[in-house]
Write a protein that holds these residues in place. Structure first.
Motif, PDB file in Angstrom:
ATOM      1  N   ILE A  58       0.851  -1.195   0.000  1.00 43.56           N
ATOM      2  CA  ILE A  58       0.000   0.000   0.000  1.00 43.56           C
ATOM      3  C   ILE A  58       0.884   1.242   0.000  1.00 43.56           C
ATOM      4  N   ASN A  59       0.353   2.300  -0.641  1.00 46.27           N
ATOM      5  CA  ASN A  59       1.008   3.600  -0.459  1.00 46.27           C
ATOM      6  C   ASN A  59      -0.026   4.687  -0.172  1.00 46.27           C
ATOM      7  N   ASP A  60      -0.078   5.736  -0.910  1.00 43.24           N
ATOM      8  CA  ASP A  60      -0.804   6.956  -0.516  1.00 43.24           C
ATOM      9  C   ASP A  60      -2.247   6.730  -0.049  1.00 43.24           C
ATOM     10  N   PRO A  61      -2.657   7.463   1.011  1.00 45.57           N
ATOM     11  CA  PRO A  61      -4.085   7.562   1.318  1.00 45.57           C
ATOM     12  C   PRO A  61      -4.757   8.370   0.208  1.00 45.57           C
ATOM     13  N   TYR A  75      -7.029   3.841  -0.752  1.00 44.11           N
ATOM     14  CA  TYR A  75      -5.561   3.905  -0.733  1.00 44.11           C
ATOM     15  C   TYR A  75      -4.981   3.184  -1.935  1.00 44.11           C
ATOM     16  N   GLN A  76      -3.794   3.629  -2.327  1.00 45.52           N
ATOM     17  CA  GLN A  76      -3.076   3.025  -3.437  1.00 45.52           C
ATOM     18  C   GLN A  76      -2.669   1.621  -3.018  1.00 45.52           C
ATOM     19  N   TYR A  77      -3.023   0.641  -3.842  1.00 40.04           N
ATOM     20  CA  TYR A  77      -2.877  -0.759  -3.430  1.00 40.04           C
ATOM     21  C   TYR A  77      -2.494  -1.623  -4.624  1.00 40.04           C
ATOM     22  N   VAL A  83       5.196  -5.290  -3.711  1.00 38.46           N
ATOM     23  CA  VAL A  83       5.978  -4.158  -4.224  1.00 38.46           C
ATOM     24  C   VAL A  83       5.020  -3.281  -5.035  1.00 38.46           C
ATOM     25  N   TRP A  84       5.413  -2.045  -5.333  1.00 40.58           N
ATOM     26  CA  TRP A  84       4.520  -1.129  -6.039  1.00 40.58           C
ATOM     27  C   TRP A  84       4.185  -1.660  -7.443  1.00 40.58           C
ATOM     28  N   GLY A  85       2.930  -1.529  -7.868  1.00 40.44           N
ATOM     29  CA  GLY A  85       2.521  -1.908  -9.229  1.00 40.44           C
ATOM     30  C   GLY A  85       1.048  -2.262  -9.267  1.00 40.44           C
ATOM     31  N   CYS A 118      -4.666   3.456 -11.625  1.00 36.32           N
ATOM     32  CA  CYS A 118      -5.517   4.470 -10.991  1.00 36.32           C
ATOM     33  C   CYS A 118      -4.712   5.055  -9.845  1.00 36.32           C
ATOM     34  N   TRP A 119      -4.114   6.196 -10.100  1.00 33.87           N
ATOM     35  CA  TRP A 119      -3.212   6.807  -9.130  1.00 33.87           C
ATOM     36  C   TRP A 119      -3.957   7.775  -8.215  1.00 33.87           C
ATOM     37  N   SER A 120      -3.173   8.541  -7.453  1.00 32.32           N
ATOM     38  CA  SER A 120      -3.769   9.265  -6.316  1.00 32.32           C
ATOM     39  C   SER A 120      -4.744  10.370  -6.706  1.00 32.32           C
ATOM     40  N   GLY A 121      -5.607  10.707  -5.763  1.00 33.20           N
ATOM     41  CA  GLY A 121      -6.579  11.760  -5.958  1.00 33.20           C
ATOM     42  C   GLY A 121      -7.353  12.022  -4.681  1.00 33.20           C
ATOM     43  N   PHE A 184       2.097  15.120 -14.093  1.00 27.67           N
ATOM     44  CA  PHE A 184       0.802  15.807 -14.056  1.00 27.67           C
ATOM     45  C   PHE A 184      -0.170  14.907 -13.287  1.00 27.67           C
ATOM     46  N   ARG A 185      -0.154  15.068 -11.948  1.00 27.17           N
ATOM     47  CA  ARG A 185      -0.955  14.086 -11.193  1.00 27.17           C
ATOM     48  C   ARG A 185      -1.394  14.577  -9.807  1.00 27.17           C
ATOM     49  N   ASP A 186      -2.299  13.791  -9.231  1.00 30.55           N
ATOM     50  CA  ASP A 186      -2.729  13.884  -7.826  1.00 30.55           C
ATOM     51  C   ASP A 186      -3.616  15.097  -7.527  1.00 30.55           C
ATOM     52  N   PRO A 187      -4.826  15.151  -8.133  1.00 28.47           N
ATOM     53  CA  PRO A 187      -5.726  16.285  -7.857  1.00 28.47           C
ATOM     54  C   PRO A 187      -6.081  16.411  -6.375  1.00 28.47           C
ATOM     55  N   TRP A 239       6.030  18.139  -7.730  1.00 27.27           N
ATOM     56  CA  TRP A 239       5.151  18.249  -6.559  1.00 27.27           C
ATOM     57  C   TRP A 239       4.091  17.166  -6.652  1.00 27.27           C
ATOM     58  N   GLU A 240       4.210  16.161  -5.811  1.00 33.93           N
ATOM     59  CA  GLU A 240       3.210  15.109  -5.766  1.00 33.93           C
ATOM     60  C   GLU A 240       2.187  15.444  -4.680  1.00 33.93           C
ATOM     61  N   CYS A 241       1.018  14.871  -4.825  1.00 35.76           N
ATOM     62  CA  CYS A 241      -0.039  14.931  -3.795  1.00 35.76           C
ATOM     63  C   CYS A 241      -0.166  16.305  -3.126  1.00 35.76           C
ATOM     64  N   PRO A 242      -0.392  17.384  -3.894  1.00 38.31           N
ATOM     65  CA  PRO A 242      -0.602  18.674  -3.223  1.00 38.31           C
ATOM     66  C   PRO A 242      -1.869  18.622  -2.363  1.00 38.31           C
ATOM     67  N   TYR A 315       7.546   9.419   6.180  1.00 36.78           N
ATOM     68  CA  TYR A 315       6.171   9.909   6.083  1.00 36.78           C
ATOM     69  C   TYR A 315       6.011  10.579   4.735  1.00 36.78           C
ATOM     70  N   TYR A 316       4.929  10.238   3.984  1.00 44.06           N
ATOM     71  CA  TYR A 316       4.831  10.792   2.629  1.00 44.06           C
ATOM     72  C   TYR A 316       3.395  10.741   2.115  1.00 44.06           C
ATOM     73  N   ALA A 317       3.168  11.572   1.100  1.00 41.81           N
ATOM     74  CA  ALA A 317       1.939  11.530   0.290  1.00 41.81           C
ATOM     75  C   ALA A 317       0.681  11.679   1.138  1.00 41.81           C
ATOM     76  N   SER A 318       0.732  12.583   2.103  1.00 47.56           N
ATOM     77  CA  SER A 318      -0.385  12.743   3.032  1.00 47.56           C
ATOM     78  C   SER A 318      -1.502  13.573   2.416  1.00 47.56           C
ATOM     79  N   GLY A 333      -1.563   9.863   6.427  1.00 49.55           N
ATOM     80  CA  GLY A 333      -0.259   9.803   5.744  1.00 49.55           C
ATOM     81  C   GLY A 333       0.238   8.374   5.617  1.00 49.55           C
ATOM     82  N   TRP A 334       1.081   8.175   4.638  1.00 51.65           N
ATOM     83  CA  TRP A 334       1.646   6.845   4.342  1.00 51.65           C
ATOM     84  C   TRP A 334       3.037   6.729   4.969  1.00 51.65           C
ATOM     85  N   VAL A 335       3.318   5.592   5.556  1.00 48.69           N
ATOM     86  CA  VAL A 335       4.648   5.312   6.100  1.00 48.69           C
ATOM     87  C   VAL A 335       5.194   4.096   5.365  1.00 48.69           C
TER      88      VAL A 335
HETATM   89  N1  DQQ Z   1       1.964   7.774  -5.631  1.00 52.91           N
HETATM   90  C1  DQQ Z   1       0.975   7.672  -6.667  1.00 52.91           C
HETATM   91  C2  DQQ Z   1       1.098   8.920  -7.452  1.00 52.91           C
HETATM   92  C3  DQQ Z   1       1.732   9.860  -6.506  1.00 52.91           C
HETATM   93  C4  DQQ Z   1       2.698   8.986  -5.776  1.00 52.91           C
HETATM   94  C5  DQQ Z   1       1.199   6.416  -7.456  1.00 52.91           C
HETATM   95  C6  DQQ Z   1       3.124   9.541  -4.443  1.00 52.91           C
HETATM   96  O1  DQQ Z   1      -0.162   9.371  -7.929  1.00 52.91           O
HETATM   97  O2  DQQ Z   1       2.342  10.935  -7.160  1.00 52.91           O
HETATM   98  O3  DQQ Z   1       1.022   5.281  -6.651  1.00 52.91           O
HETATM   99  O4  DQQ Z   1       3.552   8.544  -3.573  1.00 52.91           O
END
Ligand code: DQQ
Length: 576
Positions: A58-61, A75-77, A83-85, A118-121, A184-187, A239-242, A315-318, A333-335
């Protein structure tokens, strides 16, 4: 040797291990209760009250929201591995932000505009309480585009099914807008101006300039890029996940505002996750809604002081939401792990989330305060309270009576003998300072704090502590979370973390709260002024073998004005 008491042996070991002569007197014997932590011995690093799925990466909430009295967390899963994918939006719901029920994935690749991921938002509540989600899709050309999804059935409080707009993608890189299709990501959650237009930010970069690109829409479907980004900064990279939200200026503690609130009584916060540094930075400033420009009080390009971070550890992508149930803003936030990818594959999972934190502006206006949501205190059992007592230089005291592997500890120190503070001649990076002056390096005032997830022989422990310096005629408080001795397995990333805390111990006590949960140590210094999260993988200090101590390795004594510690019950998290 036979005559040496266990107490002296323990102290000798501490000295040996930390390379210091410790002249201690009072070590409480270990009378620890053996509350079961339910962690099987072959999975000692799974957490008991932090958010994680039963397995996999898992990564970003994503898109947290409150709907019909239920909290939703996506959450990103990776459904296929640790591993990520293969990224989808997994989905859980909760009544209390502590216990979570898992649901089927809510958003997964199904149309050209998200077929490769399907990435973050984020979620936004439209008038009438209708939630919608904007997220980044990866299209057949691996371009990053922004998509809209809405619930199929608004009468389902679980919002199990999501429909994607046939108009997707709603925002895309084109030759005309010159947006780089891989940056160009993460609305964000959208906010509505007085002119009736919705606004949303998308993370971006142009060369090394990090940017929060602004889009506007009347109907949430047709979006037009604004002439300029809301904010940008040279040299910061992608700038990710503003995240962009108002905070009350000089308001009561723990009170939050809906994302669209604006006016003289608020300041605005822009948080960005810097891809190059893998940290979450935030700026406090003024939002001019008529020009759609954000001006930070202290920006990335202003070198006078470093930009603040939510957390000085891992700590990231909060992302935050306004919780209209409790009128507060809550931060998720993701750890990431600090172990090797091979270890993640072996254990079959990777990544957790922090305990959700309430977040508000400190009365100074200079920084945010973060505190674990109050609901987490419902897991506290078997309180241990110490009467106020002196902690002499060189002393090591065991905290008995709690399950040290799964605990919540609050400790406060009154500092004395300020003349003994070490003098810091030149400014130093606090993280480097924590590396140079670990728990074992004797100081004037401090290091003092907690040794958590410690093995009985102290071969392993994570030290969370303060050290006070005299810098330019002022007291400067360093806070460290030092995991350099947290594990005998040296393949983990064990870099110590640190930050300065804006507290003057001459006028106030120095407080530390630490949430300990098997492989995560979340610490809050100065009543939430500084947060540090560490991931640690002890080999000896696991399950019921973990111990907890208070220590002082300075020459000066400090007074413990409060120690309250609790064992933490296991939460029901995603069927675990
Ligand atoms: N994780 C997502 C992206 C974001 C990044 C992809 C930040 O949308 O920029 O899993 O951890």
């Amino acid at each position: 040797m036979a005559n040496l008491s266990p107490i002296i042996l323990l102290l000798a070991l501490f000295s040996l291990i930390y390379g210091n002569a410790i002249a201690s007197h009072h070590v409480h014997r270990n009378l620890q209760t053996h509350q079961s932590s339910d962690s099987s011995s072959n999975q000692p690093y799974r957490t008991a009250y932090h958010f994680q799925p039963p397995k996999n990466w898992i990564n970003d909430p994503n898109g947290p929201m409150r709907y019909k009295g239920l909290y939703h967390l996506f959450y990103q899963y990776n459904p296929k591995g640790s591993v990520w994918g293969n990224i989808v939006w997994a989905h859980s719901v909760s009544k209390d932000l502590v216990n979570w029920i898992p649901l089927d994935a809510a958003i997964f690749p199904s149309q050209p505009s998200d077929i490769n991921g399907c990435w973050s938002g984020s979620a936004t509540m439209l008038p009438g309480g209708k939630p919608v989600i904007l997220y980044t899709g990866i299209d057949p050309n691996n371009h990053q585009v922004q998509n809209l999804a809405f619930p199929k059935n608004l009468s389902d409080p679980f919002l199990r099914e999501w429909i994607k707009s046939p108009k997707n993608p709603l925002m895309a890189p084109t030759v005309a807008n010159k947006i780089n299709s891989t940056s160009f990501r993460d609305p964000t959650t959208a906010w509505k101006g007085k002119d009736g237009y919705w606004r949303v930010l998308i993370g971006n970069k142009v060369n090394s300039v990090g940017r929060a690109v602004l889009y506007k829409s009347k109907d949430f479907v047709n979006w037009v890029e604004a002439k300029q980004p809301l904010h940008s900064a040279q040299g910061t990279g992608m700038w990710e996940c503003p995240d962009f939200f108002p905070v009350l200026n000089n308001g009561p503690i723990n009170v939050g505002l809906d994302t669209s609130v604006d006016g003289d009584h608020v300041r605005h916060v822009l948080k960005v996750s810097l891809d190059d540094k893998k940290h979450d930075y935030y700026l406090i400033g003024t939002y001019d809604a008529s020009q759609d420009v954000f001006t930070p009080d202290n920006g990335f390009e202003d070198n006078s002081q470093p930009v603040l971070r939510y957390d000085y550890g891992k700590y990231y992508a909060s992302k935050t939401i306004f919780d209209d149930g409790k009128n507060r803003r809550v931060l998720f936030g993701w750890v990431n792990e600090s172990s090797s990818q091979n270890d993640d594959i072996k254990k079959g999972w990777s990544g957790i989330h922090t305990i959700p934190r309430s977040i508000w502006l400190h009365k100074s206006g200079k920084q945010l305060i973060q505190w674990p949501v109050q609901e987490i205190e419902n897991l506290r059992v078997n309180p241990v309270n110490w009467p106020t007592r002196l902690l002499k230089g060189g002393e090591l005291l065991q905290v008995n009576g709690i399950t040290a592997v799964q605990a919540d500890v609050e400790i406060s120190f009154q500092v004395r003998e300020f003349q003994k503070a070490e003098v810091l001649k030149n400014w130093a990076d606090p993280q480097i300072l924590c590396g140079m002056k670990g728990a074992g390096v004797k100081g004037g005032i401090g290091p003092f704090g907690l040794l958590v997830l410690a093995s009985k022989d102290l071969q392993e422990s994570t030290a969370v502590f303060f050290r006070i310096f005299r810098y330019q005629n002022k007291n400067l408080v360093l806070m460290c979370s030092d995991q350099s001795r947290s594990s005998l397995n040296k393949e983990n990333d064990m870099t110590p973390f640190g930050t300065f805390v804006d507290v003057d111990p001459l006028h106030e006590n120095l407080s530390l709260r630490t949430l300990i949960d098997h492989s995560v140590v979340e610490s809050f210094g100065g009543e939430g002024k500084a947060c540090i999260t560490s991931r640690v993988y002890p080999t000896l200090a696991i399950n019921e073998k973990a111990q907890l101590y208070a220590f002082n390795n300075g020459t000066s004594s400090v007074r413990i004005t409060r120690l309250s510690a609790w064992s933490m019950k296991k939460a029901n998290i995603n069927g675990n």
